[in-house]
Design a protein around this motif. Structure first.
Motif, short mmCIF file in Angstrom:
data_model
loop_
_atom_site.label_atom_id
_atom_site.label_comp_id
_atom_site.label_asym_id
_atom_site.label_seq_id
_atom_site.Cartn_x
_atom_site.Cartn_y
_atom_site.Cartn_z
N ALA A 191 0.82 -1.24 -0.08
CA ALA A 191 0.09 0.07 0.05
C ALA A 191 0.79 1.21 0.00
O ALA A 191 0.60 2.18 -0.64
N GLU A 192 2.19 1.24 0.70
CA GLU A 192 2.79 2.33 0.65
C GLU A 192 3.55 2.57 -0.52
O GLU A 192 3.77 3.64 -1.18
N CYS A 193 4.02 1.42 -1.08
CA CYS A 193 4.50 1.49 -2.48
C CYS A 193 3.60 2.06 -3.53
O CYS A 193 3.96 2.71 -4.24
N ALA A 194 2.25 1.60 -3.49
CA ALA A 194 1.28 2.30 -4.42
C ALA A 194 1.28 3.68 -4.29
O ALA A 194 0.96 4.36 -5.08
N ARG A 195 1.07 4.09 -2.84
CA ARG A 195 1.00 5.69 -2.53
C ARG A 195 2.21 6.30 -3.28
O ARG A 195 2.24 7.23 -3.90
N LEU A 196 3.49 5.77 -2.95
CA LEU A 196 4.60 6.50 -3.40
C LEU A 196 4.67 6.49 -5.03
O LEU A 196 5.04 7.61 -5.69
N CYS A 197 4.15 5.34 -5.64
CA CYS A 197 4.10 5.34 -7.30
C CYS A 197 3.37 6.54 -7.67
O CYS A 197 3.54 7.05 -8.75
#
Ligand SMILES: *Cc1c(COP(=O)(O)O)cnc(C)c1O
Length: 429
Positions: free
Chosen positions: A236-242
């Protein structure tokens, strides 16, 4: 035809070093099939010394008719069980009607297959390929083209970020992304623009992203890496950063997808909808190689006729089997079964106490037992399990994997659990 190496292994009764498990039973001679394979097949695998000749459901039988419960499922390609009757039926019917036409023409099956895949997985478009590696390559190409056309990255500057310990396949570009020395050594040079960061490390992703980053390609759970499960919230954090940096999040769900981890996609565990998803393995119903790269129009529409293709990608036989494979996953509730029995399986394995067990981890019917290599190698453990009638395979020498067909029932699972427990008992303290 003469039998290769007959003098050394068949007649002298001396097993070659490739058959160490032979020493655990009383048959000293190597199977003729093993000899043939060893002689004529390139030496790029080291199979357990068992010759399989038949499969049905969760079971396979060897050439001596010994039965095994398959906890390997061809690296999760056999989620529907071996020779699933519904899949065999549509394969036969389709084979009698139309096999291969290539994408030079339309077929009366491909559209229906892709419509089903897109609606079930939740994307506007899908690009059909055959193997998982090809679908990963497809994703890389689409991501790069998207970066040039939509994001405005300068020519030949697009970067792809991947994780240490990944497994995305075996082509040159893909092993160029690997951190595994053996996968790379001897196969360079590799393409530029591939950046490796530690897995399950959000801040590493943040610092790796530049204005040239096209995509972050990641496995929601690292399967071949040893069934490594990142902390909750990582994806979820990766998705937010992307999203923040206009980078495509592409999940390689070739192994974790289609119910294997107890959700249709493993990325759902974190409530994430990636910009692109790669499926393979189980999509072919345990009968054919069928893979897809899925994305929405905004991404997929960067491709124009002639940009990419495959002679067999989406051929009628594969499309028909893939369609039925998806229907079965829904209708037989394979994902729900994976969640329910996977949870139970994990609990039961965690209850086994043995000093050589370092950790037991998993999600759904995708479980690994990490063993203490000072006591036993995962390979040796798998050979002992094989003697008990349970097939598994080590990954990374220290993890024994358990990934049975998703249609397994509790009784079959309990039988396997008893055999696994017995194998630990046999190991002694
Ligand atoms: C198996 C696998 C692949 C490669 O699939 P092939 O069909 O062997 O080319 C890619 N990614 C993941 C996560 C896999 O497990």
């Amino acid at each position: 035809m003469s039998i290769p190496n007959a003098a050394t292994s068949e007649h002298s009764g001396k097993p070659s070093n490739k058959s160490s498990a032979q020493s655990s039973n009383d048959e000293p001679s190597l199977s003729a099939n093993i000899q043939l394979e060893n002689q004529y097949c390139a030496n790029n695998y080291s199979p357990l010394p068992v010759v399989l000749s038949r499969g049905e459901g969760v079971y396979v039988w060897d050439e001596n008719d010994k039965r095994y419960l398959d906890m390997m499922s061809a690296y999760s390609a056999v989620s529907h069980g071996h020779c699933n009757p519904r899949l065999v039926k549509v394969l036969q019917e389709q084979a009698q009607s139309l096999g291969v036409v290539s994408r030079a023409f339309y077929s009366n099956v491909l559209g229906e297959f892709l419509e089903k895949a897109c609606s079930m997985i939740g994307y506007q478009k899908a690009l059909p390929m055959n193997t998982g590696s090809e679908a990963v390559e497809t994703a890389l190409k689409v991501a790069r083209k998207w970066a040039y056309q939509k994001k405005g990255v300068a020519d030949n500057k697009a970067e792809i970020i991947i994780c240490e310990n990944n497994f995305h396949g075996r082509t040159i570009a893909i092993v160029g992304m690997s951190s595994e020395a053996q996968y790379r050594d001897g196969f360079g040079p590799f393409p530029d623009g591939l950046k490796i960061i530690p897995y399950a490390d959000v801040s590493a992703l943040e610092s790796a992203i530049t204005e040239n980053t096209a995509a972050f390609l990641v496995e929601p759970i690292q399967g071949e890496g040893g069934i490594l499960i990142p902390p909750k919230g990582y994806l979820a954090e990766c998705a937010r950063l992307c999203k923040k940096h206009n980078v495509l999040l592409i999940c390689d769900e070739v192994q974790t997808g289609l119910g294997r981890t107890g959700k249709l996609l493993a990325s759902e565990h974190d409530g994430v909808k990636p910009d692109g998803v790669i499926l393979g393995k189980a999509l072919g119903g345990g009968l054919l190689p069928v893979s897809l790269f899925l994305a929405d129009d905004e991404v997929m529409n960067v491709l124009t006729p002639g940009d990419h293709g495959s002679t067999f990608g989406g051929y009628p036989l594969a499309a028909r089997v893939g369609l039925e494979a998806l229907r079965i996953i829904e209708e037989d509730q394979l994902t729900e079964n994976s969640a329910k029995l996977g949870g139970y399986f994990l609990e039961q394995l965690k209850a086994i106490n043995h000093p050589c067990i370092k950790t037991v981890r998993g999600q759904g019917l995708f479980i690994g037992i990490e063993l203490d290599p000072a006591v036993i190698s995962a390979r040796k453990f798998c050979e002992m399990l094989m003697d008990e009638g349970v097939l598994s395979k080590d990954t990374h020498h220290i993890v024994a994997r358990f990934a049975p067909p998703l249609m397994i029932n509790k009784e079959q699972l309990d039988w396997a659990i008893a055999k696994i427990a017995l194998t630990f008992e046999r190991l002694g303290e």
